[in-house]
Design a protein around this motif. Structure first.
Motif: not given
Length: 166
Positions: A91-119
């Motif tokens: 739970g430390l990294v997420h894969k962004l499938h639309s970009r075939n890329a990876f990003i560090a989780c902003a809230h790794p110690e909290v159980d949460h769904g994942t929604q990304f706002l991409i500028c």
């Protein structure tokens, strides 16, 4: 002018915020998670996470390879892919499938769904964990007889900073 009070506090960080603090906090959280799971945050895993924590942007595996310090070792994509698999699994990294890329989780110690706002302007990505949206998705999936495993939403638009410029 953007009214900062209307921006969720953990969404889009100011362009001049302290990246060093983000990296430091992210690595501390990673170590706590690994300690609780009785697994090792090896130097390769830590370095991959550190690269991802640096800019709040999604990076492809080869971008990560290019940014790593390999020292005298030969570059090896397998090292990065294994580290990413581990980091995603914990739970430390997420894969962004639309970009075939990876990003560090902003809230790794909290159980949460994942929604990304991409500028679309500056490519900065904000991770939000809207519980109401999670509940709505789960409810809609249940009605359809579908079981969610890893619900993830990727939304493209403009961050408050880029929108203020346009």
């Amino acid at each position: 002018m953007v009214d900062r009070s209307e921006i969720p506090p953990d969404a889009f960080l100011a362009p001049n915020h302290d990246h060093k603090a983000c990296i430091h906090e992210g690595l501390l959280a990673a170590q706590r998670i690994c300690d609780r799971a009785s697994v090792r945050l090896t130097s390769d895993r830590q370095q991959v996470l550190e690269v991802l924590l640096h800019d709040h942007a999604a990076l492809g595996a080869y971008d990560i390879i290019d940014r790593m310090d390999w020292g005298a070792r030969k570059r090896a994509s397998s090292v990065v892919y294994r580290a990413l698999e581990f980091l995603i699994g914990h739970g430390l990294v997420h894969k962004l499938h639309s970009r075939n890329a990876f990003i560090a989780c902003a809230h790794p110690e909290v159980d949460h769904g994942t929604q990304f706002l991409i500028c679309a302007g500056c490519q900065i990505i904000a991770e939000i964990g809207d519980r109401k949206l999670d509940q709505s998705l789960n409810q809609a999936a249940r009605k359809a007889g579908f079981t969610l495993h890893r619900p993830m939403i990727e939304i493209e638009g403009l961050c408050p900073y880029c929108a203020a410029i346009k």
